[in-house]
Structure formats: structure tokens, C-alpha cells
Design a protein around this motif. Sequence first.
Motif, PDB file in Angstrom:
ATOM      1  N   ASP A 106       0.834  -1.208   0.000  1.00 36.86           N
ATOM      2  CA  ASP A 106       0.000   0.000   0.000  1.00 36.86           C
ATOM      3  C   ASP A 106       0.869   1.258   0.000  1.00 36.86           C
ATOM      4  O   ASP A 106       0.563   2.251  -0.677  1.00 36.86           O
ATOM      5  CB  ASP A 106      -0.923   0.006   1.220  1.00 36.86           C
ATOM      6  CG  ASP A 106      -2.028  -1.040   1.118  1.00 36.86           C
ATOM      7  OD1 ASP A 106      -2.203  -1.609   0.021  1.00 36.86           O
ATOM      8  OD2 ASP A 106      -2.702  -1.281   2.141  1.00 36.86           O
ATOM      9  N   ALA A 107       1.970   1.236   0.760  1.00 31.93           N
ATOM     10  CA  ALA A 107       2.862   2.398   0.803  1.00 31.93           C
ATOM     11  C   ALA A 107       3.524   2.617  -0.556  1.00 31.93           C
ATOM     12  O   ALA A 107       3.639   3.753  -1.034  1.00 31.93           O
ATOM     13  CB  ALA A 107       3.915   2.201   1.889  1.00 31.93           C
ATOM     14  N   CYS A 108       3.968   1.523  -1.190  1.00 29.88           N
ATOM     15  CA  CYS A 108       4.577   1.653  -2.513  1.00 29.88           C
ATOM     16  C   CYS A 108       3.561   2.179  -3.524  1.00 29.88           C
ATOM     17  O   CYS A 108       3.894   3.033  -4.365  1.00 29.88           O
ATOM     18  CB  CYS A 108       5.134   0.311  -2.975  1.00 29.88           C
ATOM     19  SG  CYS A 108       6.573  -0.270  -2.040  1.00 29.88           S
ATOM     20  N   ALA A 109       2.326   1.707  -3.444  1.00 30.21           N
ATOM     21  CA  ALA A 109       1.290   2.195  -4.353  1.00 30.21           C
ATOM     22  C   ALA A 109       1.052   3.681  -4.143  1.00 30.21           C
ATOM     23  O   ALA A 109       0.874   4.440  -5.104  1.00 30.21           O
ATOM     24  CB  ALA A 109      -0.002   1.400  -4.133  1.00 30.21           C
ATOM     25  N   ALA A 110       1.071   4.124  -2.869  1.00 28.01           N
ATOM     26  CA  ALA A 110       0.892   5.552  -2.589  1.00 28.01           C
ATOM     27  C   ALA A 110       2.057   6.373  -3.138  1.00 28.01           C
ATOM     28  O   ALA A 110       1.886   7.555  -3.473  1.00 28.01           O
ATOM     29  CB  ALA A 110       0.758   5.775  -1.088  1.00 28.01           C
ATOM     30  N   ALA A 111       3.246   5.747  -3.243  1.00 27.85           N
ATOM     31  CA  ALA A 111       4.409   6.437  -3.797  1.00 27.85           C
ATOM     32  C   ALA A 111       4.450   6.344  -5.321  1.00 27.85           C
ATOM     33  O   ALA A 111       5.370   6.878  -5.945  1.00 27.85           O
ATOM     34  CB  ALA A 111       5.689   5.855  -3.206  1.00 27.85           C
ATOM     35  N   GLY A 112       3.483   5.641  -5.905  1.00 31.34           N
ATOM     36  CA  GLY A 112       3.355   5.616  -7.354  1.00 31.34           C
ATOM     37  C   GLY A 112       4.012   4.462  -8.073  1.00 31.34           C
ATOM     38  O   GLY A 112       4.246   4.532  -9.282  1.00 31.34           O
ATOM     39  N   PHE A 113       4.305   3.349  -7.378  1.00 30.25           N
ATOM     40  CA  PHE A 113       4.933   2.231  -8.087  1.00 30.25           C
ATOM     41  C   PHE A 113       4.570   0.908  -7.422  1.00 30.25           C
ATOM     42  O   PHE A 113       4.073   0.860  -6.296  1.00 30.25           O
ATOM     43  CB  PHE A 113       6.453   2.394  -8.131  1.00 30.25           C
ATOM     44  CG  PHE A 113       7.148   2.172  -6.800  1.00 30.25           C
ATOM     45  CD1 PHE A 113       7.728   0.955  -6.502  1.00 30.25           C
ATOM     46  CD2 PHE A 113       7.232   3.200  -5.864  1.00 30.25           C
ATOM     47  CE1 PHE A 113       8.377   0.753  -5.290  1.00 30.25           C
ATOM     48  CE2 PHE A 113       7.876   3.005  -4.658  1.00 30.25           C
ATOM     49  CZ  PHE A 113       8.447   1.783  -4.369  1.00 30.25           C
ATOM     50  N   THR A 114       4.827  -0.166  -8.135  1.00 26.65           N
ATOM     51  CA  THR A 114       4.690  -1.526  -7.617  1.00 26.65           C
ATOM     52  C   THR A 114       6.074  -2.142  -7.584  1.00 26.65           C
ATOM     53  O   THR A 114       6.768  -2.143  -8.620  1.00 26.65           O
ATOM     54  CB  THR A 114       3.769  -2.380  -8.507  1.00 26.65           C
ATOM     55  OG1 THR A 114       2.467  -1.791  -8.539  1.00 26.65           O
ATOM     56  CG2 THR A 114       3.672  -3.800  -7.977  1.00 26.65           C
ATOM     57  N   PRO A 115       6.537  -2.635  -6.440  1.00 27.99           N
ATOM     58  CA  PRO A 115       7.904  -3.172  -6.367  1.00 27.99           C
ATOM     59  C   PRO A 115       8.077  -4.392  -7.266  1.00 27.99           C
ATOM     60  O   PRO A 115       7.188  -5.239  -7.368  1.00 27.99           O
ATOM     61  CB  PRO A 115       8.074  -3.530  -4.885  1.00 27.99           C
ATOM     62  CG  PRO A 115       6.695  -3.643  -4.348  1.00 27.99           C
ATOM     63  CD  PRO A 115       5.848  -2.707  -5.135  1.00 27.99           C
ATOM     64  N   ALA A 116       9.238  -4.461  -7.924  1.00 31.25           N
ATOM     65  CA  ALA A 116       9.584  -5.599  -8.775  1.00 31.25           C
ATOM     66  C   ALA A 116      10.436  -6.574  -7.958  1.00 31.25           C
ATOM     67  O   ALA A 116      11.645  -6.367  -7.784  1.00 31.25           O
ATOM     68  CB  ALA A 116      10.345  -5.117 -10.008  1.00 31.25           C
ATOM     69  N   PHE A 117       9.807  -7.623  -7.452  1.00 30.91           N
ATOM     70  CA  PHE A 117      10.506  -8.568  -6.587  1.00 30.91           C
ATOM     71  C   PHE A 117      11.346  -9.529  -7.430  1.00 30.91           C
ATOM     72  O   PHE A 117      10.845 -10.160  -8.368  1.00 30.91           O
ATOM     73  CB  PHE A 117       9.511  -9.352  -5.736  1.00 30.91           C
ATOM     74  CG  PHE A 117       8.825  -8.520  -4.692  1.00 30.91           C
ATOM     75  CD1 PHE A 117       9.494  -8.117  -3.554  1.00 30.91           C
ATOM     76  CD2 PHE A 117       7.502  -8.132  -4.858  1.00 30.91           C
ATOM     77  CE1 PHE A 117       8.870  -7.344  -2.594  1.00 30.91           C
ATOM     78  CE2 PHE A 117       6.860  -7.358  -3.902  1.00 30.91           C
ATOM     79  CZ  PHE A 117       7.544  -6.959  -2.766  1.00 30.91           C
ATOM     80  N   VAL A 118      12.614  -9.639  -7.079  1.00 30.42           N
ATOM     81  CA  VAL A 118      13.494 -10.593  -7.741  1.00 30.42           C
ATOM     82  C   VAL A 118      13.799 -11.784  -6.838  1.00 30.42           C
ATOM     83  O   VAL A 118      14.315 -12.804  -7.300  1.00 30.42           O
ATOM     84  CB  VAL A 118      14.815  -9.916  -8.169  1.00 30.42           C
ATOM     85  CG1 VAL A 118      14.541  -8.828  -9.187  1.00 30.42           C
ATOM     86  CG2 VAL A 118      15.568  -9.342  -6.964  1.00 30.42           C
ATOM     87  N   ALA A 119      13.505 -11.638  -5.575  1.00 27.92           N
ATOM     88  CA  ALA A 119      13.681 -12.727  -4.606  1.00 27.92           C
ATOM     89  C   ALA A 119      12.752 -12.452  -3.438  1.00 27.92           C
ATOM     90  O   ALA A 119      12.407 -11.303  -3.158  1.00 27.92           O
ATOM     91  CB  ALA A 119      15.127 -12.821  -4.122  1.00 27.92           C
ATOM     92  N   SER A 120      12.337 -13.497  -2.774  1.00 29.68           N
ATOM     93  CA  SER A 120      11.443 -13.309  -1.622  1.00 29.68           C
ATOM     94  C   SER A 120      11.845 -14.238  -0.494  1.00 29.68           C
ATOM     95  O   SER A 120      12.425 -15.302  -0.726  1.00 29.68           O
ATOM     96  CB  SER A 120       9.984 -13.568  -2.016  1.00 29.68           C
ATOM     97  OG  SER A 120       9.812 -14.899  -2.461  1.00 29.68           O
ATOM     98  N   SER A 121      11.554 -13.801   0.688  1.00 30.81           N
ATOM     99  CA  SER A 121      11.830 -14.578   1.892  1.00 30.81           C
ATOM    100  C   SER A 121      10.765 -14.242   2.913  1.00 30.81           C
ATOM    101  O   SER A 121      10.193 -13.152   2.885  1.00 30.81           O
ATOM    102  CB  SER A 121      13.209 -14.248   2.454  1.00 30.81           C
ATOM    103  OG  SER A 121      13.383 -14.827   3.733  1.00 30.81           O
ATOM    104  N   GLU A 122      10.489 -15.178   3.792  1.00 32.93           N
ATOM    105  CA  GLU A 122       9.498 -14.918   4.831  1.00 32.93           C
ATOM    106  C   GLU A 122      10.159 -14.702   6.186  1.00 32.93           C
ATOM    107  O   GLU A 122       9.501 -14.775   7.226  1.00 32.93           O
ATOM    108  CB  GLU A 122       8.476 -16.063   4.888  1.00 32.93           C
ATOM    109  CG  GLU A 122       7.649 -16.154   3.618  1.00 32.93           C
ATOM    110  CD  GLU A 122       6.496 -17.121   3.721  1.00 32.93           C
ATOM    111  OE1 GLU A 122       6.363 -17.767   4.785  1.00 32.93           O
ATOM    112  OE2 GLU A 122       5.725 -17.233   2.745  1.00 32.93           O
TER     113      GLU A 122
END
Length: 303
Positions: A203-219
Motif C-alpha cells: 500500500d505504501a509503494c502504491a501511494a508512492a506511485g509504483f509496484t515493487p519488482a521482486f526478484v527474490a522473496s523470503s518470509e
Amino acid sequence: MQVLRAVVTSGSVTAAAAHLGYTPSAVSQQVAVLERETGIALLERVGRGVRPTAAGRLLAERTALISESLAEAETALADLRAGRTGRLSVRYFSSIGPTLVAPALARLRRDHQDVRVDLRLIDPADPLAEVERGEADLAIVVRPQRGGREGIHPVHLLDDPYLAALPADHPLASRRVLDLADLAGEPWIGSEPPGPCLDIMLDACAAAGFTPAFVASSEDYATALGFVAAGLGVGLVPRLGAAGRRNGVALRRVRRPEPVRTVHAAVREGTTAQPALRTLLDALKEAAGRSATGSSARRPGSL
């Protein structure tokens, strides 16, 4: 039944009446009522006194056992009301374990030594379900401001802001504070599983005008920070989750907007008067206050 027991113990109706503060007639009447209800003689006369029949002796012995059990139950209830004994079921999520849960439980153990604690990780699919069903006394949850659940009382513990995690040699690492939009074109490392924490970030990234491009993920945050340190990308990590950060990672404040997860303790309404639960809530708030004060005195930096 207590009247019968008094008669059997004293050996006479008159002595039992004096002990109980009744008249002999009243004692005799109550024994007669009990004999009608049981359908069997309970006393027989011997000279000027009485002695119990086999049925009377059995009933008097059972009455003594019942009285003893009731006394034990009353003592146990008094201990429970005072918070001296009992059991607390607590649910939490892992990143607040070292900073909030551990010190709070240490205080609980000091103040309520005989209270047992059932401590488990929260169900991420529905973190409040066990509290609602009465299977857990308290759950520590991330609670976005989207309304509450009926019958659940949230207790605010702290606001945990997200920090930008950058490779130490990243050009943006030279800044003390970043606009979230500065990270728009970067490869991203995911640090959150699906759920409210990930929603806060997105939601914060959307408010800043972009969608993050994930290249790796971890929990888990340690793994995510390891990927950042290796130069695979950037990400966001909550301040409490960054406590175990790695060498080669720069942590920077983020603004416009600043993602923040609000951490609450959730309990059922009307339960906070329980002494042990009250102590645990107070200890969690105390630990949260220490965590917030300590973090404000330390500026996020490179390791």
C-alpha cells in the motif's frame, strides 16, 4: 448433611445443636427430612444419645469428603482470582519475540511464578480466531486501521516503522532519509509473507506511485537482509525485524509515505481484570516503551 455430620461427630442432638447454634428440635427436624429424602434411617438411639446407622455413617463420611473438596476448590479459586495460579495462552509473531515477548514473560514469571504459559506462534491466516474462541488469552498482532472485531479489545503496544534496507555500497546509502519513490526502479527483495505486513508495504509503494519488482522473496528478515547484503536488491524491513541485521546492509529511514505497522495485543473484552493477564499486558507495554525509546536513540546505519 452438615447437620447429620455434626450429630454423628458429637454423639448427640443436643451437643450438635449447641455447636451449630440451632435448637435441638431444629436439628431433629433436619435429620428427619434427610431420612425421608434418602428413604433410610440414619440415626438410632443409644441411651441418652444417638449413633449413626451404617447409612448415617456412610453419609457423614461422604459429607466430610465433600466439605474438604469444596474447601480445596474455594482455595484454588481464590488463588486463581489473585493471579497466583492458572494458565495463560499467548500467541505472537516471531519478529517481536526477542524485544517484546521475552522480557514481558520474564516479568510475568517473577510476579506470578505458578502461572503456566502456553506460548505459540500465531496463525497467520486468522490471528484473532483463537482469542475469539477462548483458546488463547492474548494474541500479539499487526492491526492495520481497518476496524476491529466484535468482542475483541485491542491494546496498542507500539508503531513499528519500516526501514529501507540497501547494500552498503549502494548509491542511495549515502543519504540519511529516502523518499520511498527513490526505490521505484530497484530490484526488490521481499521480506514478508502474505498478510497484513505485506499489505502495509504494498500500500505504501502504491501511494508512492509504483509496484515493487521482486526478484527474490523470503518470509524471514535475516534471509532477506542476507540477500540485500549480497547485492541482489533492496527492500523494506520493520525496525524490530532489523535487530539482527547483517554486515553489508545500510538501513535508512523512509518517508513520503513512511510504512508503519501498528502492533497490538488483542484480548477478549472483560478479561483484562485477571491479575496475570493484566501483568502481562503491562509488561508488554513496558517492553514496547523501552524498545521505542532505545531505537530512537540509535540512528539506522551501515554495518
